[in-house]
Design an enzyme around this catalytic site. Structure first.
Site, PDB file in Angstrom:
ATOM      1  N   LYS A  29       0.731  -1.388   0.124  1.00 26.28           N
ATOM      2  CA  LYS A  29      -0.088   0.025  -0.076  1.00 26.28           C
ATOM      3  C   LYS A  29       0.877   1.317  -0.045  1.00 26.28           C
ATOM      4  O   LYS A  29       2.053   1.069   0.349  1.00 26.28           O
ATOM      5  CB  LYS A  29      -0.876  -0.176   1.181  1.00 26.28           C
ATOM      6  CG  LYS A  29      -1.922  -1.335   1.301  1.00 26.28           C
ATOM      7  CD  LYS A  29      -2.951  -1.171   2.396  1.00 26.28           C
ATOM      8  CE  LYS A  29      -3.295  -2.388   2.900  1.00 26.28           C
ATOM      9  NZ  LYS A  29      -4.401  -2.077   3.965  1.00 26.28           N
ATOM     10  N   TYR A  69     -11.989  -2.955  -1.991  1.00 25.80           N
ATOM     11  CA  TYR A  69     -12.528  -2.966  -0.425  1.00 25.80           C
ATOM     12  C   TYR A  69     -13.851  -2.863  -0.239  1.00 25.80           C
ATOM     13  O   TYR A  69     -14.552  -2.693   0.856  1.00 25.80           O
ATOM     14  CB  TYR A  69     -11.689  -2.033   0.483  1.00 25.80           C
ATOM     15  CG  TYR A  69     -10.329  -2.180   0.835  1.00 25.80           C
ATOM     16  CD1 TYR A  69     -10.214  -3.450   1.594  1.00 25.80           C
ATOM     17  CD2 TYR A  69      -9.319  -1.304   0.738  1.00 25.80           C
ATOM     18  CE1 TYR A  69      -8.799  -3.673   1.751  1.00 25.80           C
ATOM     19  CE2 TYR A  69      -8.154  -1.639   0.763  1.00 25.80           C
ATOM     20  CZ  TYR A  69      -7.785  -2.601   1.449  1.00 25.80           C
ATOM     21  OH  TYR A  69      -6.390  -3.141   2.028  1.00 25.80           O
ATOM     22  N   THR A 111      -4.122  -7.861  11.181  1.00 19.75           N
ATOM     23  CA  THR A 111      -4.673  -6.616  10.480  1.00 19.75           C
ATOM     24  C   THR A 111      -4.077  -5.491  11.525  1.00 19.75           C
ATOM     25  O   THR A 111      -3.567  -4.593  10.802  1.00 19.75           O
ATOM     26  CB  THR A 111      -6.214  -6.565  10.338  1.00 19.75           C
ATOM     27  OG1 THR A 111      -6.504  -7.700   9.774  1.00 19.75           O
ATOM     28  CG2 THR A 111      -6.550  -5.132   9.829  1.00 19.75           C
ATOM     29  N   ASN A 132      -1.094  -0.289   7.525  1.00 22.06           N
ATOM     30  CA  ASN A 132      -0.757  -1.529   7.991  1.00 22.06           C
ATOM     31  C   ASN A 132       0.206  -1.969   6.879  1.00 22.06           C
ATOM     32  O   ASN A 132       0.264  -3.436   6.425  1.00 22.06           O
ATOM     33  CB  ASN A 132      -1.513  -2.487   8.462  1.00 22.06           C
ATOM     34  CG  ASN A 132      -2.710  -2.595   7.347  1.00 22.06           C
ATOM     35  OD1 ASN A 132      -2.726  -2.438   6.602  1.00 22.06           O
ATOM     36  ND2 ASN A 132      -3.549  -3.567   8.097  1.00 22.06           N
ATOM     37  N   HIS A 135      -1.384  -5.691   1.563  1.00 18.93           N
ATOM     38  CA  HIS A 135      -2.706  -6.541   1.685  1.00 18.93           C
ATOM     39  C   HIS A 135      -2.268  -7.773   1.084  1.00 18.93           C
ATOM     40  O   HIS A 135      -1.334  -8.091   0.197  1.00 18.93           O
ATOM     41  CB  HIS A 135      -3.443  -5.584   0.749  1.00 18.93           C
ATOM     42  CG  HIS A 135      -4.699  -6.802   0.195  1.00 18.93           C
ATOM     43  ND1 HIS A 135      -5.814  -6.755   1.019  1.00 18.93           N
ATOM     44  CD2 HIS A 135      -4.958  -7.367  -0.859  1.00 18.93           C
ATOM     45  CE1 HIS A 135      -6.506  -7.751   0.642  1.00 18.93           C
ATOM     46  NE2 HIS A 135      -5.990  -8.215  -0.600  1.00 18.93           N
ATOM     47  N   GLU A 146      -9.890 -10.710  -6.646  1.00 17.25           N
ATOM     48  CA  GLU A 146      -8.886  -9.518  -6.666  1.00 17.25           C
ATOM     49  C   GLU A 146      -7.839  -9.508  -7.850  1.00 17.25           C
ATOM     50  O   GLU A 146      -7.390  -8.548  -8.319  1.00 17.25           O
ATOM     51  CB  GLU A 146      -7.833  -9.652  -5.317  1.00 17.25           C
ATOM     52  CG  GLU A 146      -8.999  -9.207  -4.242  1.00 17.25           C
ATOM     53  CD  GLU A 146      -8.460  -9.505  -2.623  1.00 17.25           C
ATOM     54  OE1 GLU A 146      -7.327 -10.163  -2.625  1.00 17.25           O
ATOM     55  OE2 GLU A 146      -9.066  -9.342  -1.833  1.00 17.25           O
TER      56      GLU A 146
HETATM   57  P1  ADP Z   1      -6.632  -7.254   6.262  1.00 13.50           P
HETATM   58  O1  ADP Z   1      -5.941  -6.243   5.194  1.00 13.50           O
HETATM   59  O2  ADP Z   1      -5.794  -7.869   7.374  1.00 13.50           O
HETATM   60  O3  ADP Z   1      -7.276  -8.607   5.443  1.00 13.50           O
HETATM   61  P2  ADP Z   1      -9.438  -6.209   6.894  1.00 13.50           P
HETATM   62  O4  ADP Z   1      -9.984  -7.141   5.396  1.00 13.50           O
HETATM   63  O5  ADP Z   1     -10.252  -6.654   7.947  1.00 13.50           O
HETATM   64  O6  ADP Z   1      -7.854  -6.780   7.138  1.00 13.50           O
HETATM   65  O7  ADP Z   1      -9.586  -4.927   6.483  1.00 13.50           O
HETATM   66  C1  ADP Z   1      -8.911  -4.223   5.394  1.00 13.50           C
HETATM   67  C2  ADP Z   1      -8.173  -2.896   5.653  1.00 13.50           C
HETATM   68  O8  ADP Z   1      -8.964  -2.038   6.214  1.00 13.50           O
HETATM   69  C3  ADP Z   1      -6.887  -3.257   6.728  1.00 13.50           C
HETATM   70  O9  ADP Z   1      -5.952  -3.820   6.220  1.00 13.50           O
HETATM   71  C4  ADP Z   1      -6.966  -1.689   7.221  1.00 13.50           C
HETATM   72  O10 ADP Z   1      -5.776  -1.189   6.371  1.00 13.50           O
HETATM   73  C5  ADP Z   1      -8.152  -1.306   7.243  1.00 13.50           C
HETATM   74  N1  ADP Z   1      -8.898  -1.173   8.329  1.00 13.50           N
HETATM   75  C6  ADP Z   1      -9.381  -2.541   8.838  1.00 13.50           C
HETATM   76  N2  ADP Z   1      -9.830  -2.146  10.222  1.00 13.50           N
HETATM   77  C7  ADP Z   1      -9.690  -0.854  10.351  1.00 13.50           C
HETATM   78  C8  ADP Z   1     -10.146  -0.190  11.357  1.00 13.50           C
HETATM   79  N3  ADP Z   1     -10.773  -0.685  12.477  1.00 13.50           N
HETATM   80  N4  ADP Z   1      -9.653   1.353  11.306  1.00 13.50           N
HETATM   81  C9  ADP Z   1      -9.132   1.627  10.319  1.00 13.50           C
HETATM   82  N5  ADP Z   1      -8.757   1.025   9.060  1.00 13.50           N
HETATM   83  C10 ADP Z   1      -9.019  -0.352   9.212  1.00 13.50           C
END
Ligand code: ADP
Length: 169
Positions: A29, A69, A111, A132, A135, A146
């Site tokens: 990202k 997303y 996450t 973070n 992805h 995807e």
């Molecule tokens: P992952 O990326 O680990 O698969 P998710 O699919 O649950 O996690 O979420 C997608 C992305 O949304 C996360 O990688 C993160 O960047 C963002 N995200 C998830 N939860 C939150 C939150 N509570 N606040 C802000 N951003 C979030």
């Protein structure tokens, strides 16, 4: 002592090609790029033994980021997430190998980076959940969705990795 043909078959491409070779969509990202982490992340997947079959740098449109997303469309963080992702650039990749979807997620970490184990990408480099770094697809179905969203069919390279016979038995 092994005869020539038996020895050859131990290392034949079909031996490791028969392992389940799945594909995962992995994306660095914008924060990962601005933090200078591209080489480190690619190195981890490469050193593990996975095969890079597609890669491109791009600034995703808002439309593409929203679709990527879309499962989170009702979550409060969705608008900010879409804006952040489309602020670009990202490195979009497809990595292939045995169990790369599940194991790739292990390499990425939880996450929330502060809940991630040290040694994982998010554990080593991240703090906030909205920054973070990376992805990774979380299932075969999302990987297929995807990959089709980010890449055209002709953009995936098909080849045997020379080191494959030293990674797979
Ligand atoms: P992952 O990326 O680990 O698969 P998710 O699919 O649950 O996690 O979420 C997608 C992305 O949304 C996360 O990688 C993160 O960047 C963002 N995200 C998830 N939860 C939150 C939150 N509570 N606040 C802000 N951003 C979030």
């Amino acid at each position: 002592m092994l005869g020539l043909s038996a020895a050859a078959s131990v290392y034949a491409p079909e031996v490791y090609a028969s392992s389940v070779q799945e594909k995962s969509f992995i994306m660095i990202k914008p924060d990962g790029i601005h933090r200078g982490l591209i080489a480190d992340i690619i190195k981890r997947f490469e050193a593990k033994g996975y095969k890079l079959v597609a890669i491109k740098v791009m600034v995703p449109s808002k439309d593409l980021a929203s679709k990527h997303y879309e499962e989170h469309a009702q979550r409060p963080f969705y608008p900010g997430l879409v804006t952040f992702l489309s602020s670009g650039p990202v490195v979009a990749m497809v990595w292939e190998g045995k169990d790369v979807i599940k194991y790739g997620r292990k390499m990425i970490g939880a996450t929330n980076p502060l809940a991630s184990t040290p040694g994982t990408i998010r554990g080593d480099y991240g703090i906030d959940v909205g920054r973070n770094i990376i992805h990774g697809s979380d299932s075969v179905e999302s990987a297929q969705r995807e990959i089709a969203l980010w890449f055209g069919a002709g953009e995936l390279a098909e080849y045997d990795l020379a080191m494959g016979k030293w990674v797979y038995e």
